[in-house]
Design an enzyme around this catalytic site. Structure first.
Site, PDB file in Angstrom:
ATOM      1  N   GLU A   1       3.960  -6.465   2.249  1.00  0.00           N
ATOM      2  CA  GLU A   1       4.692  -5.212   2.368  1.00  0.00           C
ATOM      3  C   GLU A   1       4.971  -5.077   3.861  1.00  0.00           C
ATOM      4  OE1 GLU A   1       4.342  -0.621   0.843  1.00  0.00           O
ATOM      5  OE2 GLU A   1       2.570  -1.497   1.784  1.00  0.00           O
TER       6      GLU A   1
ATOM      7  N   ASP B   1      -0.963  -4.859   1.354  1.00  0.00           N
ATOM      8  CA  ASP B   1      -0.524  -3.491   1.598  1.00  0.00           C
ATOM      9  C   ASP B   1      -0.343  -3.248   3.100  1.00  0.00           C
ATOM     10  OD1 ASP B   1      -0.247  -0.610   0.754  1.00  0.00           O
ATOM     11  OD2 ASP B   1      -2.040  -0.428   2.003  1.00  0.00           O
TER      12      ASP B   1
END
Length: 656
Positions: free
Chosen positions: A350, A314
């Site tokens: 990401e 993330d």
């Protein structure tokens, strides 16, 4: 008799024959004590008599697995409970009533001493090549909570993932990779607790290596390992979504759970203030050696002890931050690249955060794959009917080689997606023009504003058969584009079931039927599910050989033609004029061929099929309907408005 001696390494609670070694990095705590808790919550404390380079440690005899523990220090003159950052389990889900204080710290879940013993029954990881992966992203609880075929005691749990009903479903859908939203134990943000809500998605880590007990019947560690083992037995790999960019301690006035109370250097600062490159109030500083050690140790733990096959990171740009700059050669990336365990697994980034220079698509190191928001946005705009996106759609479908050179495929294959957990799910993408997040309690201010969605005549659900038909075709357009583009497809599990979140594009706090998948399928939903299963199988059969051929050293040995409707080559000027094109590809000089007929227009389009060598074409799919694998004996095909059809020609068959 040998007397056990405590050791600074490994950090955490480590069982031995005679007891347990407790070790914690706490350079800012002169008075920290180990606390052991009994079943009534009564505690017995022990001094940490030994110290090495800021690490304080002790050995306590006769400790067994299941012992509850934690640490106590003095903060602002009061005793305060701190969780062990290296804890492998906690005894209950996390919760408190705001505001947080020292007294309430003792009401939090306690850390648990665990044993690493587990019977893997000889089951090993499938070790699937990257290009074979089709990633299905899901939430442990939400995927089975409402599935009536899953035993009620397993609904919403780790074991529910491997219930007989779910294993059958994976097989029926040709699912080979599951990506789980964060399962490390998560604390809910104060504003959610004030509203009586929770962080359902799990992106607010309290500890990095303890599985969240919210999804366990009794023992989260054993049950998660069981789930991974049984998924591996079926040939399904497991990717964990992990959060190392921030912690649940939040911003300047946030609560103290562990790191903040142990060492003030864990977080990036701007002067006296915490840097907030994540939108969550703090940013973990991976240029700081203890912080880097914590992340690396926990990643190895997931792989070694849970047999996890890979990670999706993330806000991964934060992991390469050196202050305001991103460095693809930062300490973290170098540490992963040299690690004998981690360099063998799947690494997915990401590739952005919200800080300065935070958008880093295409800039991650060799061996990493990146989530590709470009294919998402361009595909959405193109199929919605927006003009001027054909050229870039072609680039994205061919693997975004402007960012990811085919010379580095399959190691640097992009992860393509249309939908992710954040944003509209597929059903809502074709049913809502605007987001509807009122139930999140933030006056619909949260969530992405640039959704590039459409409702095709009515906002939300409708009984209008023409609108429904168009929405279903658009869903097929998106999935066909995704599965037959070069790259690793990422599919939201909810989309397999045509689940709707009623227009909520940021359901992070919706632990309810908004997020729990609806398994009651009508004929329309069942038809889409069946079609998608066949498309996943078709990708493996038809697309994989092309990805292999177009990768690495053989990437330039193949044929690629972009054609007008009549079969002639597109000129440079045509790219700015036409909205119906053909993509013709072949392996080597005379190998298998694919032909894509793409019609963005609102009128039917007649495509001439390539016929130079007398090819015999099979229509893999035509998104104007759900039919698949039809032989085509014509030299041309009329394609309905706003549709894509994909054809295959076998070189072997053509020579017969």
């Amino acid at each position: 008799m040998t007397t056990a001696v405590s050791s600074p390494y490994p950090l955490g609670a480590t069982l031995a024959t005679q007891g347990c070694n407790f070790s914690i990095y706490a350079p800012d705590c002169d008075d920290i004590r180990l606390a052991l808790f009994d079943n009534q919550g009564q505690r017995q404390t022990y001094p940490l008599k030994h110290e090495y380079a800021g690490i304080k440690h002790t050995f306590v005899p006769d400790i067994q697995a299941g012992q509850r523990y934690g640490y106590i220090t003095i903060i602002k003159g009061q005793e305060h409970y701190l969780a062990d950052p290296y804890a492998k389990a906690v005894d209950q889900p996390l919760h408190y009533t705001p505001p947080f204080n020292a007294r309430k710290s003792f009401q939090l879940a306690k850390c648990v001493v665990t044993s690493d013993q587990f019977d893997w029954q000889g089951v090993c990881s499938p070790k699937r090549p990257k290009q074979e992966m089709v990633i299905y992203e899901t939430h442990v609880k939400g995927v089975t909570k409402l599935n009536p075929e899953v035993p009620i005691e397993q609904q919403g749990t780790y074991l529910g993932l491997v219930s007989e009903a779910m294993l059958n479903f994976y097989q029926q859908q040709n699912i080979n990779t599951l990506q789980l939203l964060p399962i490390a134990v998560c604390m809910h943000e104060p504003h959610l607790l004030d509203m009586g809500k929770v962080n359902y998605w799990g992106y607010n880590p309290y500890l990095f290596m303890a599985p969240d007990p919210r999804y366990a019947a009794k023992d989260a560690v054993q049950e998660l390992k069981t789930a991974v083992r049984e998924l591996h037995r079926q040939g399904i790999e497991v990717i964990l979504d992990v959060v190392y960019n921030h912690t649940a301690e939040g911003g300047q006035d946030g609560p103290t759970f562990n790191l903040r109370g142990l060492d003030k250097h864990y977080y990036l600062t701007h002067g006296q203030h915490l840097a907030n490159y994540t939108g969550c109030g703090n940013t973990v500083d991976l240029t700081y050696q203890p912080a880097l050690n914590l992340v690396m140790d926990t990643l190895r733990y997931w792989v070694n002890e849970f047999h996890i096959d890979g990670f999706r990171f993330d806000l991964a740009a934060t992991l390469g931050r050196e202050g305001d700059q991103f460095n693809p050669n930062s300490a973290f990336f170098k540490a992963v690249a040299q690690d004998p365990i981690l360099k063998q697994i799947k690494l997915i980034a990401e590739p952005w955060d919200i800080g300065p220079n935070g958008y880093q698509v295409g800039n991650f190191p060799f061996g990493w794959s990146e989530c590709n928001d470009r294919l998402r946005d361009i595909s959405r705009s193109f199929w919605r009917g927006d003009q001027g996106f054909l050229t870039e759609l072609a680039t994205r479908m061919m693997g975004s080689r402007d960012f990811y050179s085919a010379a580095n495929w399959p190691y640097r294959l992009t992860v393509n997606y249309i939908t992710y957990h954040d944003g509209f799910c597929l059903q809502d993408l074709v049913s809502y023009k605007s987001k509807h997040n009122e139930s999140n309690g933030e006056q619909n201010r949260d969530g992405h504003g640039d959704n590039r969605s459409a409702n095709y005549g009515k906002e939300g659900e409708t009984d209008d058969p023409l609108i429904i038909e168009l929405r279903e075709k658009q869903k097929r357009n998106f999935m066909a584009t995704l599965l037959f583009s070069f790259g690793i497809p990422h599919i939201l599990f909810a989309d397999v079931l045509s689940h709707t979140q009623k227009g909520n594009n940021n359901a992070y706090c919706q632990d309810n039927p908004t997020s729990w998948l609806d398994w009651q399928l009508d004929d329309r939903k069942q038809s889409f599910r069946d079609w998608l299963a066949k498309m996943a199988a078709a990708r493996e059969q038809y697309m994989l050989p092309f990805i292999d051929a177009f990768s690495g050293e053989t990437r330039n040995d193949n044929r690629v033609y972009w054609r007008q409707l009549d079969g002639n080559a597109l000129s440079h000027e045509d790219w700015n004029k036409v909205t119906a094109v053909g993509l013709h590809m072949g392996i080597d000089d005379d190998g298998d061929e694919l032909f894509y007929a793409i019609n963005q227009t609102d009128a039917p389009a007649r495509f001439s099929l390539p016929n130079k060598t007398g090819q015999k074409w099979t229509m893999i799919c035509n998104t104007s309907n759900t039919n698949m694998h039809k032989a085509v004996d014509k030299k041309s095909i009329v394609l309905e408005p706003v549709s894509i059809a994909i054809f295959f020609s076998s070189a072997t068959a053509a020579k017969l």
